[in-house]
Design a protein around this motif. Structure first.
Motif, mmCIF file in Angstrom:
data_model
loop_
_atom_site.group_PDB
_atom_site.id
_atom_site.type_symbol
_atom_site.label_atom_id
_atom_site.label_comp_id
_atom_site.label_asym_id
_atom_site.label_seq_id
_atom_site.Cartn_x
_atom_site.Cartn_y
_atom_site.Cartn_z
ATOM 1 N N ASN A 11 4.885 -4.925 3.460
ATOM 2 C CA ASN A 11 4.646 -3.512 3.170
ATOM 3 C C ASN A 11 5.098 -3.161 1.749
ATOM 4 N N GLU A 12 5.601 -4.145 1.014
ATOM 5 C CA GLU A 12 5.995 -3.953 -0.382
ATOM 6 C C GLU A 12 4.958 -4.561 -1.326
ATOM 7 N N ILE A 13 3.691 -4.319 -1.035
ATOM 8 C CA ILE A 13 2.615 -4.751 -1.924
ATOM 9 C C ILE A 13 2.475 -3.687 -3.004
ATOM 10 N N VAL A 14 2.603 -4.112 -4.261
ATOM 11 C CA VAL A 14 2.597 -3.164 -5.373
ATOM 12 C C VAL A 14 1.241 -3.083 -6.066
ATOM 13 N N GLN A 15 0.391 -4.027 -5.798
ATOM 14 C CA GLN A 15 -0.952 -4.068 -6.372
ATOM 15 C C GLN A 15 -1.766 -4.986 -5.470
ATOM 16 N N ASP A 16 -3.082 -4.927 -5.547
ATOM 17 C CA ASP A 16 -3.886 -5.820 -4.725
ATOM 18 C C ASP A 16 -3.379 -7.244 -4.853
ATOM 19 N N GLU A 17 -2.995 -7.792 -3.718
ATOM 20 C CA GLU A 17 -2.555 -9.188 -3.619
ATOM 21 C C GLU A 17 -1.274 -9.508 -4.395
ATOM 22 N N VAL A 18 -0.445 -8.508 -4.684
ATOM 23 C CA VAL A 18 0.849 -8.748 -5.340
ATOM 24 C C VAL A 18 1.938 -8.116 -4.477
ATOM 25 N N VAL A 19 2.870 -8.956 -3.993
ATOM 26 C CA VAL A 19 3.960 -8.492 -3.141
ATOM 27 C C VAL A 19 5.287 -8.753 -3.854
ATOM 28 N N LEU A 20 6.244 -7.848 -3.652
ATOM 29 C CA LEU A 20 7.569 -8.035 -4.240
ATOM 30 C C LEU A 20 8.214 -9.280 -3.653
ATOM 31 N N LEU A 21 8.898 -10.057 -4.509
ATOM 32 C CA LEU A 21 9.439 -11.343 -4.090
ATOM 33 C C LEU A 21 10.960 -11.414 -4.193
ATOM 34 N N SER A 22 11.541 -11.030 -5.345
ATOM 35 C CA SER A 22 12.989 -11.189 -5.502
ATOM 36 C C SER A 22 13.517 -10.323 -6.637
#
Length: 96
Positions: A11-22
């Motif tokens: 649910n922490e997708i910041v842009q199409d196909e980009v998710v927060l990692l660390s």
């Protein structure tokens, strides 16, 4: 060597196909091993949810680590240093 598997929140997708990692360079994979993120490192990301009624949901995807680009993120996610750009296979969801 297999790609490291890292827990994320889809649910922490910041842009199409980009998710927060660390928030930092050092992360721990699903086996408890620490490693350093670097630009272009291939990673697997996953999330596990357990809902009422015993339903279990597994989400997973493959992608590459990239620095969080301040021009594309929202204010709430600027504290995160690394993102994962999910590859063309997208996010797979399995419910059991």
């Amino acid at each position: 060597m297999d790609k490291p598997r890292v827990l994320v929140e889809f649910n922490e997708i910041v842009q199409d196909e980009v998710v927060l990692l660390s928030r930092s360079d050092e992360v721990t994979d699903s086996a408890g091993n620490s490693f350093l993120l670097k630009e272009g490192l291939e990673v697997s990301v996953y999330e596990f949810n357990h809902y009422d009624g015993g339903i279990k949901e597994f989400l997973f995807a493959d992608g590459v680590a990239e620095l969080n680009e301040l021009s594309i993120i929202s204010e709430w996610s600027k504290a995160v240093k690394w993102c994962c750009r999910i590859n063309e296979n997208g996010i797979t969801v399995k419910n059991t």
